[in-house]
Motif scaffolding. Structure first.
Motif, PDB file in Angstrom:
ATOM      1  N   VAL A   1       0.908  -1.100  -0.050  1.00 44.40           N
ATOM      2  CA  VAL A   1      -0.015  -0.199  -0.108  1.00 44.40           C
ATOM      3  C   VAL A   1       0.821   1.361  -0.031  1.00 44.40           C
ATOM      4  O   VAL A   1       0.729   2.022  -0.851  1.00 44.40           O
ATOM      5  CB  VAL A   1      -0.926  -0.008   1.171  1.00 44.40           C
ATOM      6  N   ASN A   2       1.774   1.302   0.911  1.00 42.29           N
ATOM      7  CA  ASN A   2       2.421   2.535   1.069  1.00 42.29           C
ATOM      8  C   ASN A   2       3.409   2.854  -0.062  1.00 42.29           C
ATOM      9  O   ASN A   2       3.681   4.044  -0.500  1.00 42.29           O
ATOM     10  CB  ASN A   2       3.610   2.398   2.287  1.00 42.29           C
ATOM     11  N   HIS A   3       4.001   1.784  -0.941  1.00 43.45           N
ATOM     12  CA  HIS A   3       4.938   1.856  -2.119  1.00 43.45           C
ATOM     13  C   HIS A   3       3.952   2.085  -3.507  1.00 43.45           C
ATOM     14  O   HIS A   3       4.481   2.063  -4.340  1.00 43.45           O
ATOM     15  CB  HIS A   3       5.788   1.118  -2.224  1.00 43.45           C
TER      16      HIS A   3
ATOM     17  N   SER B   1       1.678  -3.497  -6.813  1.00 45.18           N
ATOM     18  CA  SER B   1       0.664  -4.459  -6.749  1.00 45.18           C
ATOM     19  C   SER B   1       1.414  -5.680  -6.462  1.00 45.18           C
ATOM     20  O   SER B   1       0.890  -6.871  -6.194  1.00 45.18           O
ATOM     21  CB  SER B   1      -0.093  -4.644  -7.869  1.00 45.18           C
ATOM     22  N   GLY B   2       2.632  -5.849  -6.322  1.00 51.84           N
ATOM     23  CA  GLY B   2       3.307  -7.117  -6.114  1.00 51.84           C
ATOM     24  C   GLY B   2       4.878  -6.679  -5.875  1.00 51.84           C
ATOM     25  O   GLY B   2       5.502  -5.821  -6.542  1.00 51.84           O
TER      26      GLY B   2
ATOM     27  N   SER C   1       2.129 -10.847  -4.121  1.00 50.81           N
ATOM     28  CA  SER C   1       1.076  -9.937  -4.701  1.00 50.81           C
ATOM     29  C   SER C   1      -0.166  -9.627  -3.989  1.00 50.81           C
ATOM     30  O   SER C   1      -0.455 -10.364  -2.963  1.00 50.81           O
ATOM     31  CB  SER C   1       0.972 -10.063  -6.198  1.00 50.81           C
ATOM     32  N   GLU C   2      -0.840  -8.544  -4.391  1.00 54.00           N
ATOM     33  CA  GLU C   2      -2.012  -8.434  -3.675  1.00 54.00           C
ATOM     34  C   GLU C   2      -3.167  -9.526  -3.855  1.00 54.00           C
ATOM     35  O   GLU C   2      -3.885  -9.679  -2.516  1.00 54.00           O
ATOM     36  CB  GLU C   2      -2.908  -7.307  -4.326  1.00 54.00           C
TER      37      GLU C   2
ATOM     38  N   LEU D   1      -5.630 -11.749  -0.616  1.00 55.03           N
ATOM     39  CA  LEU D   1      -6.959 -11.668  -0.644  1.00 55.03           C
ATOM     40  C   LEU D   1      -7.585 -13.121   0.064  1.00 55.03           C
ATOM     41  O   LEU D   1      -8.419 -12.926   0.819  1.00 55.03           O
ATOM     42  CB  LEU D   1      -7.435 -11.397  -1.986  1.00 55.03           C
ATOM     43  N   PRO D   2      -6.928 -14.003  -0.145  1.00 53.83           N
ATOM     44  CA  PRO D   2      -7.716 -15.222   0.577  1.00 53.83           C
ATOM     45  C   PRO D   2      -7.876 -15.138   2.144  1.00 53.83           C
ATOM     46  O   PRO D   2      -8.679 -15.843   2.778  1.00 53.83           O
ATOM     47  CB  PRO D   2      -6.688 -16.381   0.282  1.00 53.83           C
TER      48      PRO D   2
END
Length: 231
Positions: free
Chosen positions: A31-33, A36-37, A52-53, A57-58
């Motif tokens: 998030v800060n940078h 996405s991965g 990665s994002e 998610l799981p």
């Protein structure tokens, strides 16, 4: 003729996490940078995976799907229990080396459906990252620059053919070549060299030949396999 390589376009200042990086730190780093991965590395910088994002998610989905989610999505369920980057990451990482041609890297990105590739040296140590955005830059060459390289590097220097005897046009990266070469085999060579020029999107060949040299090949008399060309 110069072939654009990954080292020419890659990002060298890479955001990474280590194998033991906690889940929340992995999430905050993404998030800060605003990435996405990112690669997951060992303490000495060896790439062991990519997180990665979608890998995170799981963890959120499990609470919504419960036990049924565990049964039907075992990989996702395993990641839902993850607490470190090593448990979250996708491994092994798909990597390239600095001297990999950009076209090859672009093909890997497209075939694998991924957004970035860690770039590693001969020891597997991280030296950069190449993304889809990086490889798209190869198609930003102007038509004029493409034409100049084809005339001087491909035909004049590479094939000892005077480009003035050919009609070469470039429109939006699409190269059209008309004219006659001495040998039939030279047409295939020329097409391949033109395709390798940075910025070329496609090649339309309307070249003809003066002599058909396809029959000038040495063939093994036992099994009929071509052994080498005579020219």
């Amino acid at each position: 003729m110069r072939t654009l390589k990954v080292q020419d376009v890659m990002t060298r200042d890479v955001i990474t996490v280590h194998e033991a990086t906690p889940f929340k730190e992995v999430a905050s780093t993404l998030v800060n940078h605003r990435v996405s991965g990112m690669p997951v590395t060992t303490p000495i910088g060896m790439v062991v995976g990519v997180v990665s994002e979608s890998d995170l998610l799981p963890n959120e989905s499990r609470s919504e799907h419960g036990r049924l989610y565990d049964v039907t999505h075992r990989t996702e369920a395993r990641k839902a229990e993850a607490r470190t980057a090593r448990q979250l990451m996708t491994a092994p990482a798909v990597t390239v080396t600095p001297d990999t041609p950009v076209r090859q890297a672009a093909a890997i990105l497209a075939r694998r459906g991924i957004n970035r590739l860690p770039v590693v040296d001969e020891l597997g140590l991280l030296v950069g990252v190449v993304s889809r955005r990086d490889v798209l830059g190869m198609f930003l060459q102007s038509d004029e620059d493409i034409l100049d390289e084809i005339q001087h590097e491909v035909f004049l220097r590479g094939m000892s053919v005077d480009p003035a005897q050919l009609d070469i046009t470039v429109t939006d990266g699409v190269v059209t070549v008309r004219g006659q070469l001495e040998l039939r085999s030279s047409i295939e060579i020329a097409e391949e060299l033109v395709r390798g020029v940075v910025g070329v999107v496609d090649v339309v060949s309307q070249m003809t030949y003066a002599h058909d040299d396809q029959h000038l090949r040495v063939v093994d008399s036992v099994n009929g396999v071509q052994m080498r060309d005579l020219w």
